[in-house]
Each structure stands twice: as structure tokens, then as C-alpha cells.
Design a protein around this motif. Sequence first.
Motif, mmCIF file in Angstrom:
data_model
loop_
_atom_site.group_PDB
_atom_site.id
_atom_site.type_symbol
_atom_site.label_atom_id
_atom_site.label_comp_id
_atom_site.label_asym_id
_atom_site.label_seq_id
_atom_site.Cartn_x
_atom_site.Cartn_y
_atom_site.Cartn_z
ATOM 1 N N ARG A 1 0.856 -1.182 0.000
ATOM 2 C CA ARG A 1 0.000 0.000 0.000
ATOM 3 C C ARG A 1 0.893 1.233 0.000
ATOM 4 N N MET A 2 0.845 2.033 -1.089
ATOM 5 C CA MET A 2 1.738 3.179 -1.237
ATOM 6 C C MET A 2 1.014 4.521 -1.206
ATOM 7 N N THR A 3 -0.317 4.489 -1.156
ATOM 8 C CA THR A 3 -1.107 5.718 -1.146
ATOM 9 C C THR A 3 -2.153 5.633 -0.047
ATOM 10 N N PRO A 4 -2.707 6.760 0.387
ATOM 11 C CA PRO A 4 -3.735 6.725 1.422
ATOM 12 C C PRO A 4 -4.933 5.879 1.020
ATOM 13 N N VAL A 5 -5.535 5.240 2.014
ATOM 14 C CA VAL A 5 -6.718 4.412 1.772
ATOM 15 C C VAL A 5 -7.936 5.314 1.583
ATOM 16 N N LEU A 6 -8.688 5.075 0.527
ATOM 17 C CA LEU A 6 -9.894 5.845 0.248
ATOM 18 C C LEU A 6 -11.119 5.075 0.727
ATOM 19 N N PRO A 7 -12.206 5.787 1.088
ATOM 20 C CA PRO A 7 -13.434 5.104 1.523
ATOM 21 C C PRO A 7 -13.926 4.129 0.465
ATOM 22 N N GLY A 8 -14.220 2.917 0.886
ATOM 23 C CA GLY A 8 -14.734 1.912 -0.026
ATOM 24 C C GLY A 8 -13.694 1.252 -0.897
ATOM 25 N N GLN A 9 -12.433 1.644 -0.727
ATOM 26 C CA GLN A 9 -11.374 1.054 -1.540
ATOM 27 C C GLN A 9 -11.151 -0.402 -1.136
ATOM 28 N N PRO A 10 -11.072 -1.319 -2.094
ATOM 29 C CA PRO A 10 -10.894 -2.735 -1.747
ATOM 30 C C PRO A 10 -9.493 -3.015 -1.234
ATOM 31 N N GLY A 11 -9.340 -4.152 -0.575
ATOM 32 C CA GLY A 11 -8.031 -4.565 -0.114
ATOM 33 C C GLY A 11 -7.127 -4.917 -1.282
ATOM 34 N N LEU A 12 -5.855 -5.066 -1.002
ATOM 35 C CA LEU A 12 -4.878 -5.355 -2.035
ATOM 36 C C LEU A 12 -4.404 -6.799 -1.958
ATOM 37 N N PRO A 13 -4.039 -7.379 -3.088
ATOM 38 C CA PRO A 13 -3.409 -8.697 -3.051
ATOM 39 C C PRO A 13 -1.951 -8.570 -2.593
ATOM 40 N N LYS A 14 -1.322 -9.681 -2.349
ATOM 41 C CA LYS A 14 0.089 -9.660 -1.985
ATOM 42 C C LYS A 14 0.935 -9.259 -3.192
ATOM 43 N N SER A 15 2.015 -8.535 -2.918
ATOM 44 C CA SER A 15 2.941 -8.127 -3.973
ATOM 45 C C SER A 15 4.203 -8.977 -3.919
ATOM 46 N N PRO A 16 4.876 -9.150 -5.061
ATOM 47 C CA PRO A 16 6.132 -9.901 -5.069
ATOM 48 C C PRO A 16 7.174 -9.252 -4.159
ATOM 49 N N ILE A 17 8.017 -10.055 -3.575
ATOM 50 C CA ILE A 17 9.052 -9.550 -2.677
ATOM 51 C C ILE A 17 9.939 -8.526 -3.387
ATOM 52 N N ALA A 18 10.247 -8.754 -4.660
ATOM 53 C CA ALA A 18 11.094 -7.823 -5.404
ATOM 54 C C ALA A 18 10.473 -6.435 -5.479
#
Length: 214
Positions: free
Chosen positions: A142-159
Motif C-alpha cells: 500500500r503506497m497511497t492513502p486508503v480511500l473510503p470503499g477502496q478494496p483490499g490489495l493482493p500480496k505483492s512480489p518480494i522484489a
Amino acid sequence: FGCDAVLDEKPVNQIATEFFYQNETDALAALNAVYADLKSGNGYYRQLFLSNLFGASDQGTPNAGRHGSFRRGTIELTDPNLPPVWIEIYIGIKDANNVIARVPEIPEMNEQLRSRVIGEAKFLRALNYFNLVRCFGEVPLRMTPVLPGQPGLPKSPIADIYDLIIEDLQYAGENCWGFNEIRAGYTNDIGRVTKASAYAMLAKVYLQIASSKR
């Protein structure tokens, strides 16, 4: 990332994020809150995070009590020590993201101080992600502020996670100040991130990446 809804809740009478960042004082207050996250609750540096690491190291005792699973390397997904660490770290990331996104929008702010504040926030975000990726591997990025109603994120690659960590620490190294350095009437007080600490952390990150490729 699973706890977005919790992180977005605001206590009654709390100023909404979008209305808070008005001046340099607000920017520093928001940054101080990111530092405070390192010792909030029981999940991160105050208790569980360091205790878990200690229990998993050579310094841990054979009978590590509630951290025995870390000592034995038998950690289960249901281990009660895991959720508080995860939540507290992501709270720190959430607050750092707000500083990084909102401080550039503050009008009439000293530019050297603006860059320093963002640099410190990026260092703290990088520190949080560095601890996450070492403990959990792939995690939501997560690199930006969470917005209302924004869905969760999947996992990102370690790289991808390490790419952000390196980018944040490089910015911090270029824009943070020296210990007790004074610019434009502002002092980089003791306890704050310095240029040297940013580059030292960056070196540690490169060593971690190199050692994981063996």
C-alpha cells in the motif's frame, strides 16, 4: 489489506485527514504521529515485535513461554502473536502514506523542511515494509492513502516490496538532515531520522537482499 476498514475509522471530533494538512506545524505533527506508531499498542516495537524476534534468535531461551513457537520454528497461522504485529505495522504505513501524499500539497511551506518531512516519512515507511517483508515475505504493498470503499490489495512480489524500500531510503538519504542540523530556523532534533541513518538502513537492505539470494 484486510484491516483497511479499521485503519480508516476516525474517532468522534477528529479532524478529517483532508482538512488537517494546512501548514508546517501540521506537517510536523503528522510526522511525529508516524514516529509514535512505533510504540503504540502492544504489537510492534513496544512488546510483541521485538519479543518475537528475540524468541526466534540465538539469544532466545529454550522455554520462551508465549514465544516458544518462534524459538522452535513452529509458528502457525493462528498464533495470537501475529495479528497485533501485522496491524501495528500497517497503521504506521497508513500514517506515513498520508504524510507523503499530503505534505506536498501544503501551501507556503519551507521547501527544505517539506523535503525533510517527506524524507523522514519515507524512511519510516521503508522501515515498516522492511520488517514486514523479512517476517512475512510477500505482503500487500500500500503506497497511497486508503480511500473510503477502496478494496483490499493482493500480496505483492518480494522484489516489488524491496524496490519501494530502496526508493524510499534513497529519497530519505538525499533529503533528511544531519544530526541536530539547523536549516531555516528548524532543528533536526535528536531521535529523528538523519541522512546517515537512511544510508545505513539502505546498506542493511542491500545486505539482506544479497544474503537471501544465496
